[in-house]
Structure formats: structure tokens, C-alpha cells
Design a protein around this motif. Structure first.
Motif, PDB file in Angstrom:
ATOM      1  N   GLN A   1      -9.165   0.988 -16.237  1.00  0.00           N
ATOM      2  CA  GLN A   1      -9.969   2.190 -16.443  1.00  0.00           C
ATOM      3  C   GLN A   1     -11.446   1.896 -16.211  1.00  0.00           C
ATOM      4  N   LEU A   2     -11.929   0.776 -16.734  1.00  0.00           N
ATOM      5  CA  LEU A   2     -13.334   0.419 -16.555  1.00  0.00           C
ATOM      6  C   LEU A   2     -13.639   0.139 -15.079  1.00  0.00           C
ATOM      7  N   GLN A   3     -12.738  -0.564 -14.401  1.00  0.00           N
ATOM      8  CA  GLN A   3     -12.937  -0.819 -12.974  1.00  0.00           C
ATOM      9  C   GLN A   3     -12.948   0.481 -12.188  1.00  0.00           C
ATOM     10  N   SER A   4     -12.032   1.369 -12.526  1.00  0.00           N
ATOM     11  CA  SER A   4     -11.917   2.629 -11.799  1.00  0.00           C
ATOM     12  C   SER A   4     -13.190   3.451 -11.898  1.00  0.00           C
ATOM     13  N   ALA A   5     -13.838   3.424 -13.067  1.00  0.00           N
ATOM     14  CA  ALA A   5     -15.026   4.254 -13.281  1.00  0.00           C
ATOM     15  C   ALA A   5     -16.153   3.867 -12.334  1.00  0.00           C
ATOM     16  N   TRP A   6     -16.449   2.559 -12.233  1.00  0.00           N
ATOM     17  CA  TRP A   6     -17.562   2.192 -11.350  1.00  0.00           C
ATOM     18  C   TRP A   6     -17.147   2.134  -9.881  1.00  0.00           C
ATOM     19  N   TYR A   7     -15.884   1.855  -9.600  1.00  0.00           N
ATOM     20  CA  TYR A   7     -15.456   1.807  -8.205  1.00  0.00           C
ATOM     21  C   TYR A   7     -15.525   3.193  -7.575  1.00  0.00           C
ATOM     22  N   GLN A   8     -15.106   4.220  -8.318  1.00  0.00           N
ATOM     23  CA  GLN A   8     -15.169   5.587  -7.793  1.00  0.00           C
ATOM     24  C   GLN A   8     -16.608   5.985  -7.507  1.00  0.00           C
TER      25      GLN A   8
ATOM     26  N   GLY B   1      -9.510   3.833  -0.904  1.00  0.00           N
ATOM     27  CA  GLY B   1      -9.650   4.830  -1.943  1.00  0.00           C
ATOM     28  C   GLY B   1      -8.435   4.882  -2.850  1.00  0.00           C
ATOM     29  N   PHE B   2      -8.648   5.322  -4.098  1.00  0.00           N
ATOM     30  CA  PHE B   2      -7.538   5.479  -5.033  1.00  0.00           C
ATOM     31  C   PHE B   2      -6.654   6.652  -4.619  1.00  0.00           C
ATOM     32  N   SER B   3      -5.412   6.648  -5.124  1.00  0.00           N
ATOM     33  CA  SER B   3      -4.475   7.721  -4.800  1.00  0.00           C
ATOM     34  C   SER B   3      -4.811   9.009  -5.536  1.00  0.00           C
ATOM     35  N   PHE B   4      -5.476   8.912  -6.683  1.00  0.00           N
ATOM     36  CA  PHE B   4      -5.925  10.100  -7.414  1.00  0.00           C
ATOM     37  C   PHE B   4      -7.143   9.718  -8.231  1.00  0.00           C
TER      38      PHE B   4
ATOM     39  N   TRP C   1       0.830  -1.220   0.000  1.00  0.00           N
ATOM     40  CA  TRP C   1       0.000   0.000   0.000  1.00  0.00           C
ATOM     41  C   TRP C   1       0.859   1.262   0.000  1.00  0.00           C
ATOM     42  N   HIS C   2       1.953   1.255   0.720  1.00  0.00           N
ATOM     43  CA  HIS C   2       2.767   2.471   0.848  1.00  0.00           C
ATOM     44  C   HIS C   2       3.639   2.738  -0.376  1.00  0.00           C
ATOM     45  N   PRO C   3       4.378   1.774  -0.901  1.00  0.00           N
ATOM     46  CA  PRO C   3       5.194   2.102  -2.086  1.00  0.00           C
ATOM     47  C   PRO C   3       4.368   2.511  -3.290  1.00  0.00           C
ATOM     48  N   ILE C   4       3.165   1.942  -3.484  1.00  0.00           N
ATOM     49  CA  ILE C   4       2.360   2.389  -4.621  1.00  0.00           C
ATOM     50  C   ILE C   4       1.844   3.798  -4.374  1.00  0.00           C
ATOM     51  N   GLY C   5       1.608   4.156  -3.112  1.00  0.00           N
ATOM     52  CA  GLY C   5       1.219   5.531  -2.809  1.00  0.00           C
ATOM     53  C   GLY C   5       2.332   6.509  -3.130  1.00  0.00           C
ATOM     54  N   PHE C   6       3.570   6.156  -2.782  1.00  0.00           N
ATOM     55  CA  PHE C   6       4.708   7.018  -3.127  1.00  0.00           C
ATOM     56  C   PHE C   6       4.892   7.089  -4.640  1.00  0.00           C
ATOM     57  N   ALA C   7       4.673   5.972  -5.324  1.00  0.00           N
ATOM     58  CA  ALA C   7       4.806   5.978  -6.786  1.00  0.00           C
ATOM     59  C   ALA C   7       3.772   6.898  -7.423  1.00  0.00           C
TER      60      ALA C   7
ATOM     61  N   LEU D   1      -1.524  -0.657 -11.030  1.00  0.00           N
ATOM     62  CA  LEU D   1      -1.235  -1.242  -9.725  1.00  0.00           C
ATOM     63  C   LEU D   1      -1.984  -0.516  -8.612  1.00  0.00           C
ATOM     64  N   ASP D   2      -2.105   0.808  -8.717  1.00  0.00           N
ATOM     65  CA  ASP D   2      -2.841   1.557  -7.700  1.00  0.00           C
ATOM     66  C   ASP D   2      -4.295   1.101  -7.653  1.00  0.00           C
ATOM     67  N   ARG D   3      -4.924   0.950  -8.824  1.00  0.00           N
ATOM     68  CA  ARG D   3      -6.313   0.514  -8.849  1.00  0.00           C
ATOM     69  C   ARG D   3      -6.459  -0.910  -8.308  1.00  0.00           C
ATOM     70  N   ALA D   4      -5.568  -1.802  -8.707  1.00  0.00           N
ATOM     71  CA  ALA D   4      -5.665  -3.192  -8.260  1.00  0.00           C
ATOM     72  C   ALA D   4      -5.475  -3.310  -6.748  1.00  0.00           C
ATOM     73  N   ILE D   5      -4.474  -2.624  -6.208  1.00  0.00           N
ATOM     74  CA  ILE D   5      -4.187  -2.720  -4.773  1.00  0.00           C
ATOM     75  C   ILE D   5      -5.293  -2.062  -3.961  1.00  0.00           C
ATOM     76  N   SER D   6      -5.770  -0.902  -4.410  1.00  0.00           N
ATOM     77  CA  SER D   6      -6.824  -0.203  -3.673  1.00  0.00           C
ATOM     78  C   SER D   6      -8.098  -1.031  -3.618  1.00  0.00           C
ATOM     79  N   MET D   7      -8.464  -1.657  -4.723  1.00  0.00           N
ATOM     80  CA  MET D   7      -9.685  -2.468  -4.738  1.00  0.00           C
ATOM     81  C   MET D   7      -9.525  -3.716  -3.872  1.00  0.00           C
ATOM     82  N   ALA D   8      -8.358  -4.341  -3.915  1.00  0.00           N
ATOM     83  CA  ALA D   8      -8.139  -5.548  -3.105  1.00  0.00           C
ATOM     84  C   ALA D   8      -8.238  -5.248  -1.616  1.00  0.00           C
ATOM     85  N   HIS D   9      -7.813  -4.042  -1.219  1.00  0.00           N
ATOM     86  CA  HIS D   9      -7.866  -3.644   0.191  1.00  0.00           C
ATOM     87  C   HIS D   9      -9.103  -2.818   0.510  1.00  0.00           C
TER      88      HIS D   9
END
Length: 619
Positions: A395-402, A351-354, A297-303, A340-348
Motif C-alpha cells: 500500500q505504501l509503495q503503491s501510493a508514491w508509485y502512482q 502501470g498498475f492494473s487498477f 505480467w499476463h496472469p496477474i492482469g487476468f487475476a 503481486l500486481d504492485r510488485a510485478i508492475s514496479m519490477a517491470h
């Protein structure tokens, strides 16, 4: 010019307005504080409700520039810092002895600082004052492009901040300083290039093979720390991805390779360069395979912070000429982080980083990729670019997850059924357009992602609490198909795609959803009677057709087999990751009532004479 302290001349970058309006602050939307109303409120038709116009401090005629606002804050902080230093000097005249002078090694520096705090009361007071000063800068975003975190300037580098935040258990010291055998290294690089790089092409396979050749030359050229980091982390990821147990040779070698990479972290994660993004991506990928030592969770946030600060989340202006290959490489680096941000955020379930609204990057151009190998043997025939397929799915996952999970939970989603069926159709359409030349293992992984996305999108959320009967039926069918597929993957000797600890989290999620629909509509689902799609109003999106059932047995047998395979899959993953065993135990506890009822029904059915029992139809 030498700087005595980071607190003296902090190099910070303002990446948001000084004062956001109330609506933007509540919705966590970036506010430009434009008067008389901000851009976000203008687009939403809420100009009169925008509090930026009513804020007397920033009213028209009283605007403060960023520089003016910072000057006032800095003046205040300088006075407080001066007072803190004078108090420290006064206490030092009467305090206990200073710790021994010297140049502590980087390894022991933090321990010496902690010991010094306990030995000297003045240090405690100084730290408290400095922490207060730093907290006053809290409204400013950290600028990861600053060059102030240099090992030569301060004992605290950006890399050490990243590692301190990301590390769960410390990585053991390296056991040797020798390079692994060249055939071993090339085999691991080839595994990474064949199974992981096609999905996350943050750098080219050609440059990776060239680096391996340079490392194993008798008189190698000077190799940069970022290159050594790339070399060792690729070996670590390639080895960890082949591990079947946390005690096998693959995993032990992976930990050894990471230990060899860590001394190069200061330079590899140095802010302001594309190599920083690539290095953070590699750390994230390894963390997904080794949650015992790192939290992904943390390294993808820094990325994510790095790509935003370097401007990779926006395509260059139209007037700026850029080589097409360089532009595609820039886009691929961004979308690797995005995916990776979308995949990790959804698994946990975080919220997305942006938000997607802050992004303006075209998908990179697909290319026909092959899997070259520097050794003997034929070159594999070209295959489709799997990364662009994965980026589009994210992108498709991000749209409905948000919308479903990051929107205001107190506001129900209007016409939620049409929204969900539309997103379902878009994902189905994406699957129908997958290139036929995709490798079978990657196609299998994408199919599992699709099933997971279907269930996640249909499932109950804060903005859509009620799932209709047809939605439960779709969840029932997609979960069974997913669990059957991931169970087969978990039993493979070697995974030919990028499966990580997050797949254990997904198995737990899918199993929990399966138990929930059986608990809510058990009799309806177990009868196997057809469940018709709900009627939709003219002009709205129609529900999808029922999925084709390729399973065997009636729905009672299929349900018991699915629940059993959830537990078996988590048990298999538990041999690699301790947390998967905790997930298995939690699933067994939460699904015990469903399991007991199904086994009772099965026992009752078996007690009925065969000639009096007819199998129930399967939908």
C-alpha cells in the motif's frame, strides 16, 4: 439452451460508462458520466471543465441508458453479421472442398483452424468480418465472471485465452501419469506452506494438507479439477523455488508438475468463482519462478480483472452480514492479488492494473500462524502474520508509485521533496513496527524490499527530475546495503522466502541507480565527507537522518565491491534464468565508465607509499 456461436449471443458486462469526459479519459480515471458534471470533476473542483455536460449526445434530456446504447449497437452488428454469413454461404458454393469432418481433439483444434484458413479463401473473409465485429465491442470490458467460456460450448475456453497470452515457450508433455512419492509431495507442500503461503495466504494450509491426504488415499474421493490444479501447482512452485539451476532436478520436476496441472486448467480457471482467483495466483507465482515458460505480467492482469468482476475489490455493504472468517478469507484473496500486481508492475516499470482510489477493502485481521506438519516432529511455535506486513508495504509503495510514475509527466510534482520525505518516513515507520516474532528469513526479505523502496522513491522520475545531493547519498548507502543482502541470499543453498526472477530485475535496477549517482556525484560520494540534509521550510517534512553504515573500508572500496557484487549476483541468477545473464551484460556495458574510473583511482591510490596515504573517512 445450446448456443451455436459465441458471436450470436455474447455475454458481456459493461463495467464503465458509455462516454467518459475528456478530463477523466486523459487521466485514465473511471468516469460515471453524471450530469451536469461527473463525480471526479466535482471532487477536483472542475465542474465547468467537465465535457460530459457539453456532450450533445449525452446532454440532459437526451440521456441514453446502457440498454438503449447496446440495442442500437447490436442492431447494427446483427445486420453486418447477417451480411457476412450470406457472403460466406455464397462463396462456399464455389470454394474448394471443406476440411475433413470430425471432432478434432482440443490439442489439435487451433492447428486445424489455421490450416483451414489457408485451404479455404472463404474462411479468411469470414474471419476478417468477425474480427471487425469484435472490434466494435472493444469499448466494452471483458467480463471474466461470464459462464459462456465452457469447454462443452466452445473449443475456446477462458483458460486457453489465459494460457495463450501467458505462455512464452510451450511446456513439454508430462513424462508420466503416476503420482510422486507421498513423502516427496509432502516435503514440497511443507516448503510452500513455510516460505510462500505466509506471504500470500490465498487459501489455508489446513485445506492444502487435507487435499494431499485425499489424493494419496487408496480409494480417494472424487477430486475436482480446481483441487488437482492446486495440488500440482503447489508442488511445482515448491520445487521451482528450491531450484539453483535450470538444469537441476528441482527445476525439471517443477516443469513436470506444471505439465500435470495444465489438463485441469479449463475447470480450475473457470470464471465466476473464487477458485479462479486462487488458480490465477498460483499460475502467477509459478511464472515469476519460470519466465522461460510463462510471463507473469499476463496472469496477474487476468487475476486483477477477476477480483474486480467478482467484486472482491470492495468490502461487502455494512448491511450484509458475513462471517468474520469468511470476510478475512475474501480480503486475503484480494490483497494477495493486489500485492503481486504492485510488485510485478514496479519490477517491470509498468502501470498498475487498477488505482487505489477504486479499492475499498480493509486489511485482513492479523493472526498467529504456525507451520503445522502432518508428519512426526514438533510443531513450530506461532509467528506473526507476515502477509499483513507485506500488504501494508505494498500500500505504501503503491501510493508514491502512482504519484511519481503514473501521474501526468508534463506536470512537475509541487513540493516534491516534502512528498518524498513524507513517504520515506511512512516506510521507515512501517519497518519500526514490524513484529519481533517474524521469521528471520522473511524479515530479511522485507528489509530488502524496504531498501529497494527507498531507492525507487528517491530516484529521478518524470515528475521529479532532479535528485539533490543528500538524496544521492541516501541512494548510495541503501544500494550498498541492498546488494550486500541480496548477494548473501543468492549464495544460500535454499531460499527461506519467496525470491523470484523479479529479484534479478531489482538487482539490475539498484545497480543502475548506483552507477547513476556515482556518475553524477562521484567526487562528493567517494570522499566520504558528511553530506548534511537540506534545510526544510518550517511546517514541512524534514529529511530522514543518514543511515548507519555497517560496511568496511572507505567509499572507493565499498563502491567497487558493490559493482562487483551486482555482476556476481546477476551471474548466479543467470544459472536459473537466461534473462538474468542479459541483464548482467547490459549492466556491465552501462557501468563500464564508472568501473574503469574507480579501478583507476584504486590503482593510483595503491601506487602511493603507505606512509603517505591515509584512508578517507566513511560517512
Amino acid at each position: 439452451m445450446h448456443r451455436s456461436s459465441l458471436a450470436d449471443t455474447p455475454l458481456l458486462k459493461i463495467s464503465r460508462s458509455v462516454s467518459a469526459c475528456a478530463k477523466c479519459r486523459k487521466g485514465k480515471i473511471k468516469c460515471d458520466a453524471k450530469l451536469p458534471a461527473c463525480t471526479a470533476c466535482e471532487r477536483a473542483g472542475c465542474e465547468k471543465e467537465c465535457t460530459a455536460a457539453n456532450n450533445d449526445q449525452f446532454a440532459r434530456g437526451k440521456e441514453r441508458s446502457y440498454v438503449a446504447a447496446l440495442e442500437l449497437r447490436i442492431e447494427k452488428l446483427e445486420r453486418r453479421l447477417s451480411y457476412a454469413r450470406s457472403m460466406n454461404a455464397s462463396v462456399a458454393l464455389h470454394g474448394p472442398d471443406e476440411p475433413p469432418a470430425g471432432d478434432p481433439s482440443r490439442k489439435d483444434s487451433l492447428a486445424l483452424i489455421r490450416a483451414a484458413i489457408h485451404r479455404k479463401a472463404a474462411r479468411t473473409q469470414e474471419n476478417a468480418d468477425i474480427n471487425t465485429l469484435v472490434s466494435d465491442f472493444g469499448y466494452l470490458a471483458v467480463n471474466t465472471t461470464t459462464r459462456d467460456f465452457e469447454p462443452s460450448e466452445s473449443n475456446m475456453t477462458f483458460a486457453r485465452i489465459v494460457l495463450a497470452a501467458s505462455t512464452n515457450d510451450p511446456v513439454p508433455e508430462a513424462r508420466t501419469t503416476n503420482l510422486p512419492a507421498e513423502p516427496t509431495a509432502r516435503a514440497l507442500v511443507q516448503f510452500y506452506e513455510s516460505n510462500i503461503l505466509p506471504l500470500y495466504p490465498a487459501f489455508s494450509g489446513t485445506s492444502l494438507h487435507a487435499l494431499v491426504s485425499d489424493v494419496y488415499q487408496e480409494h480417494p474421493r472424487p477430486i475436482r479439477s480446481s483441487e488437482y490444479w492446486l495440488f500440482w501447482m503447489v508442488l511445482a512452485i515448491g520445487s521451482a523455488a528450491q531450484s539453483r539451476s535450470r538444469r537441476d532436478e528441482h527445476y525439471l520436476n517443477a516443469v513436470e508438475f506444471v505439465a500435470r496441472a495444465l489438463p485441469h486448467a479449463d475447470r480450475a480457471l473457470k470464471p465466476g468463482y473464487v477458485t479462479q482467483v486462487q488458480s490465477l495466483l498460483l499460475l502467477t507465482q509459478y511464472a515469476m519462478l519460470d519466465p522461460a515458460h510463462f510471463d507473469s505480467w499476463h496472469p496477474i492482469g487476468f487475476a486483477c480483472r477477476a477480483v474486480v468482476d467478482q467484486g472482491l475489490h470492495q468490502d461487502p455493504p455494512h448491511g450484509q452480514q458475513m462471517d468474520p472468517d469468511s470476510l478475512d478469507a475474501r480480503r486475503r484473496a484480494f490483497y494477495c492479488v493486489y500485492a503481486l500486481d504492485r510488485a510485478i508492475s514496479m519490477a517491470h516499470a509498468r502501470g498498475f492494473s487498477f488505482y487505489d482510489d477504486a479499492i475499498s477493502v480493509v486489511l485482513p485481521s492479523p493472526f498467529q500462524a504456525s507451520t503445522p506438519f502432518s508428519g512426526a516432529g514438533p510443531v513450530a511455535k506461532p509467528t506473526a502474520d507476515a502477509s499483513v506486513c507485506l500488504f501494508r508495504l505494498r500500500q505504501l509503495q503503491s501510493a508514491w508509485y502512482q504519484t511519481l510514475y503514473q501521474g501526468n509527466p508534463t506536470e512537475p510534482l509541487p513540493d516534491a521533496a516534502s512528498f518524498i520525505w513524507q513517504k520515506y518516513f511512512e516506510m521507515w515507520e512501517w519497518s519500526e513496527r514490524l513484529p519481533a516474532s517474524l521469521p528471520a528469513a522473511i524479515r530479511k526479505m522485507l528489509d530488502l524490499e524496504l531498501r529497494y523502496s527507498y531507492v525507487f522513491c528517491i530516484a529521478s522520475s518524470a515528475r521529479r527530475a532532479q535528485v539533490p545531493a543528500y538524496g544521492r547519498f541516501l541512494i548510495f548507502e541503501h544500494v550498498i546495503a541492498y546488494i550486500d543482502g541480496i548477494y548473501d541470499v543468492a549464495n544460500l543453498a535454499v531460499n527461506a522466502a519467496f525470491y523470484t526472477y523479479h529479484d534479478a530485475l531489482r538487482v539490475f535496477f539498484m545497480g543502475s541507480q548506483f552507477s547513476a549517482v556515482l556518475r553524477d556525484a562521484r567526487d562528493l560520494l567517494l570522499t566520504g565527507a558528511p553530506i548534511p540534509p537540506p534545510l526544510s521550510s518550517p511546517g514541512t517534512v524534514q529529511p530522514p537522518p543518514p543511515p548507519v553504515n555497517r560496511g568496511t573500508g572507505d567509499n572507493l572500496d565499498r563502491s567497487l565491491r558493490c559493482l562487483e557484487r551486482v555482476k556476481l549476483t546477476l551471474k548466479l541468477y543467470g544459472e536459473r534464468w537466461d534473462d538474468a545473464l542479459s541483464l548482467m551484460e547490459s549492466f556491465e556495458a552501462t557501468s563500464a565508465d564508472v568501473w574503469n574510473d574507480l579501478t583507476t583511482r584504486q590503482a593510483t591510490r595503491m601506487a602511493v607509499p603507505t606512509e603517505q596515504w591515509q584512508p578517507l573517512p566513511v560517512a
